[in-house]
Design a protein around this motif. Sequence first.
Motif, PDB file in Angstrom:
ATOM      1  N   LYS B 535       0.854  -1.199   0.000  1.00 51.00           N
ATOM      2  CA  LYS B 535       0.000   0.000   0.000  1.00 51.00           C
ATOM      3  C   LYS B 535       0.885   1.244   0.000  1.00 51.00           C
ATOM      4  O   LYS B 535       0.677   2.178  -0.771  1.00 51.00           O
ATOM      5  N   PHE B 536       1.889   1.241   0.877  1.00 46.31           N
ATOM      6  CA  PHE B 536       2.776   2.411   0.940  1.00 46.31           C
ATOM      7  C   PHE B 536       3.494   2.602  -0.390  1.00 46.31           C
ATOM      8  O   PHE B 536       3.589   3.715  -0.913  1.00 46.31           O
ATOM      9  N   LYS B 537       3.991   1.495  -0.941  1.00 49.08           N
ATOM     10  CA  LYS B 537       4.707   1.590  -2.219  1.00 49.08           C
ATOM     11  C   LYS B 537       3.780   2.179  -3.298  1.00 49.08           C
ATOM     12  O   LYS B 537       4.173   3.094  -4.032  1.00 49.08           O
ATOM     13  N   GLU B 538       2.588   1.636  -3.379  1.00 50.24           N
ATOM     14  CA  GLU B 538       1.677   2.085  -4.450  1.00 50.24           C
ATOM     15  C   GLU B 538       1.215   3.524  -4.199  1.00 50.24           C
ATOM     16  O   GLU B 538       1.073   4.302  -5.141  1.00 50.24           O
ATOM     17  N   ASP B 539       1.046   3.875  -2.936  1.00 52.52           N
ATOM     18  CA  ASP B 539       0.683   5.270  -2.625  1.00 52.52           C
ATOM     19  C   ASP B 539       1.817   6.231  -3.015  1.00 52.52           C
ATOM     20  O   ASP B 539       1.588   7.402  -3.298  1.00 52.52           O
ATOM     21  N   CYS B 540       3.036   5.705  -2.996  1.00 55.26           N
ATOM     22  CA  CYS B 540       4.191   6.529  -3.393  1.00 55.26           C
ATOM     23  C   CYS B 540       4.361   6.569  -4.917  1.00 55.26           C
ATOM     24  O   CYS B 540       5.246   7.262  -5.423  1.00 55.26           O
ATOM     25  N   GLY B 541       3.601   5.757  -5.623  1.00 55.56           N
ATOM     26  CA  GLY B 541       3.687   5.785  -7.088  1.00 55.56           C
ATOM     27  C   GLY B 541       4.229   4.522  -7.722  1.00 55.56           C
ATOM     28  O   GLY B 541       4.351   4.440  -8.949  1.00 55.56           O
ATOM     29  N   PHE B 542       4.568   3.521  -6.897  1.00 53.81           N
ATOM     30  CA  PHE B 542       5.057   2.265  -7.478  1.00 53.81           C
ATOM     31  C   PHE B 542       3.922   1.593  -8.247  1.00 53.81           C
ATOM     32  O   PHE B 542       2.788   1.518  -7.781  1.00 53.81           O
ATOM     33  N   LYS B 543       4.253   1.090  -9.437  1.00 53.91           N
ATOM     34  CA  LYS B 543       3.256   0.366 -10.232  1.00 53.91           C
ATOM     35  C   LYS B 543       3.858  -0.938 -10.746  1.00 53.91           C
ATOM     36  O   LYS B 543       4.951  -0.936 -11.320  1.00 53.91           O
ATOM     37  N   PHE B 544       3.136  -2.020 -10.568  1.00 51.21           N
ATOM     38  CA  PHE B 544       3.592  -3.298 -11.138  1.00 51.21           C
ATOM     39  C   PHE B 544       3.716  -3.178 -12.659  1.00 51.21           C
ATOM     40  O   PHE B 544       4.585  -3.785 -13.274  1.00 51.21           O
ATOM     41  N   GLU B 545       2.820  -2.385 -13.255  1.00 49.05           N
ATOM     42  CA  GLU B 545       2.815  -2.233 -14.720  1.00 49.05           C
ATOM     43  C   GLU B 545       4.142  -1.669 -15.240  1.00 49.05           C
ATOM     44  O   GLU B 545       4.515  -1.895 -16.387  1.00 49.05           O
ATOM     45  N   ASP B 546       4.825  -0.900 -14.389  1.00 52.26           N
ATOM     46  CA  ASP B 546       6.078  -0.276 -14.838  1.00 52.26           C
ATOM     47  C   ASP B 546       7.261  -1.241 -14.817  1.00 52.26           C
ATOM     48  O   ASP B 546       8.342  -0.911 -15.318  1.00 52.26           O
ATOM     49  N   GLN B 547       7.075  -2.401 -14.206  1.00 52.72           N
ATOM     50  CA  GLN B 547       8.215  -3.313 -14.051  1.00 52.72           C
ATOM     51  C   GLN B 547       8.509  -4.009 -15.373  1.00 52.72           C
ATOM     52  O   GLN B 547       7.596  -4.544 -16.014  1.00 52.72           O
ATOM     53  N   GLU B 548       9.760  -3.970 -15.775  1.00 55.16           N
ATOM     54  CA  GLU B 548      10.111  -4.669 -17.002  1.00 55.16           C
ATOM     55  C   GLU B 548      11.508  -5.278 -16.899  1.00 55.16           C
ATOM     56  O   GLU B 548      12.312  -4.874 -16.049  1.00 55.16           O
ATOM     57  N   LEU B 549      11.718  -6.248 -17.761  1.00 52.97           N
ATOM     58  CA  LEU B 549      13.051  -6.846 -17.838  1.00 52.97           C
ATOM     59  C   LEU B 549      13.936  -5.891 -18.621  1.00 52.97           C
ATOM     60  O   LEU B 549      13.589  -5.521 -19.741  1.00 52.97           O
TER      61      LEU B 549
END
Lengths: 151, 588
Positions: B535-549
């Motif tokens: 929750k904290f990560k996502e509230d800070c702007g982390f998105k799983f969608e942004d993760q890439e190899l």
Amino acid sequence: MSKLLRVLQREQCIGCLSCMLACSRSWFAALTVEKAALRIRNYAGVEGAFSIRACYGCLEPDCARACPTGALSNRSGGGVILDVKKCDNCGDCVKACVPKALQWDVEARQPIPCRHCGICTGFCPNAVIGMTDSDAGTNGPDMIKPARKDQ
Amino acid sequence: MATRKFQMMDVNLTTGESGITDISDLFDEFLGGTGVATKLLSEMPPGMDSYSAEAPVIFAIGPFDTIFPVATKTVALFKSPLTGNLGESHAGGRLAMAMYGAGIHVLRIRGRAPTLSYLVIDEETAVVKRANSLKGMSALATERMLRDREDSEFKRSIIRIGPAGERLSPIGEVTVDAARHFGRLGLGGVLGSKNLKAIMISGGKYWKIDNKGQFNIFYKKLYDSVVNSPLMKKYHELGTSVNVIPLSKINGMPTRNFSQGSFEGAREISGERFAEKHLNQQIACAHCQVGCIHVASLRERFSAEDQHYKTFKVSYDHELIYAWGSNLSIGSTEEILRLLLIVEKQGWDAISMGTTLAWTVDAYAHGFIGDKETVGLIPAFGDAKTFEKMLGRIISGHNEFYRSLEKGSVFCARIYGGKEYSIAFGGNEAAGYSTGLWGFLGYATGVRHSHLDAAGYSIDQGNISNPQSDEILTRNLYNESVWRMILNSLVICLFARNVYTKEIILEGLDVLGISGWTEDRLIKTSRHIHALKYKFKEDCGFKFEDQELPGRLLRTVTSSGMLSSERFRTEIDRYKSFIADDRRSLGI
């Protein structure tokens, strides 16, 4: 024959403080390093060999001689025993021990004489400390007989 | 039986004020360590700047720290200046013991000291002291100076930043006592932003044992499994660097910026070779009978013509050998150690700095940077001398390019290009495993983007001999990540994860009189903590969608063969759904 705690292989010490914790646990039921009768000293930086300060079991102990109230007396086989009722908390005994092998209980304001019980040796993972017959003891650290790891 | 009390010390560096709060209720709810610290961090506004005065640094220990073998770690929670979201790093040394001795299980620091300072905590007393004379001092020298300057009747712990932290490097680390570090995610920069050069903690407080028989039986069982069983043998012999040769054999040892997994010089920089040539001694954190800290020494002449000699000592492990050896194609133990000494003095995260230098080689070779940036130096794999010169230029702030290098490879790739050569996940440079998809998925999905979040490299290796479906492997990754919330709340060293089983943990809590814990409650609490972190990560702007190899990894043969971005994406989405389900069911 009584036994004495001895530093057998100082260079094998990894500084885990397991011995100090075992001593405090066993004699004071205290989960701390600060009630131990021996001390592992470390130095700044990547430590190098640790210095182990454990009672040398002196036959003519300077600490007892320095005690103004007679609270410390000679232990049979070497070292000292403490009569807590006689101790006036002056700390002269600790100051008299040149290698700082007699520890001070800050909370109780009294020395913590080593009982040479050997409990700490059972919790040393590297056979740094061990028990030897008291006739192997001397009045000085330089004359201690080397001991084998399996002793 | 005694009720165990847990206290937090708050220090405001701006005013110099401090106070103690009883937070036993938080320990009852979240167990300790990372659980309690995450709860405290999650109460802060996620939009705060990592370097703002209001941003807290929360150090926390757990109920087993100092009391049981190998429960040695302290966890630090903060907002990461590197990733912009949850910052979490763990370190051993004597810090956990010193905090316990001071009678505080949590130390929360806020504010900003008016000038460079250090903090001295002696039980309930906290004093902020001016220390302009420590400005620019190496992390190693700072400890020597403070040990001389400040006395204590008790065992002390000294943690400090190097010049990198003072320069607000988001890959600045915090050194703890001898050769332990809060290495990852930029805690050094955060302390630098608070003008806090160092903290010294000591105290003589302790818990009593009030069930001696039960306690001793339990303790002996733990002691034997740490010292006399094979469970931790690897760590006190060659240490983690025992992995170098086997990983290289299975294509899992990142080499030349992850362009391959096998290093032809593996034998020369292996744990075996380090032990033979340089291992001076192993040392331990307080109350760890294993002693996994491998200290190397290097003896050399002042110069080739000179008969004067010097000897320096520096610690090493698998990650350092990867980041400064194989991944930079350096096959000489001596060259690795020389570079590591500079890193130690400056106080950089060794993984991030090494990986960023690896990026410079590819960025230069592919034309993203050139002589305009490097000014006469040509970064090349295997050229340790040039890397040493580059570090010198970073330290002196030679130009904008060199100043950028201590902001990490992701920052550099954003400015100069060459993103596919920045081997980072979630903004954090990758650790030393190229074992396959789940290793990298672990970095990408992990709460702190660390190899220690869920040990995906271990899942990859298991999968080679015993293949499972992708769904099961991702589920395993998730389960491991969740379970580690408990280990990290106790804050045991993760090397002892096989010693501290659920049964042992429950028995240990019972022995200490910390009641009410069951297996079911441990699992629920671990999910709760885990969900709070995301929750904290996502509230800070982390998105799983942004993760890439990173593009480079699509052309690298790993221990598990070639990887595909589609498969990576599918498993990221799957992981995301696990987190979303958890957050929904827990109402977080």
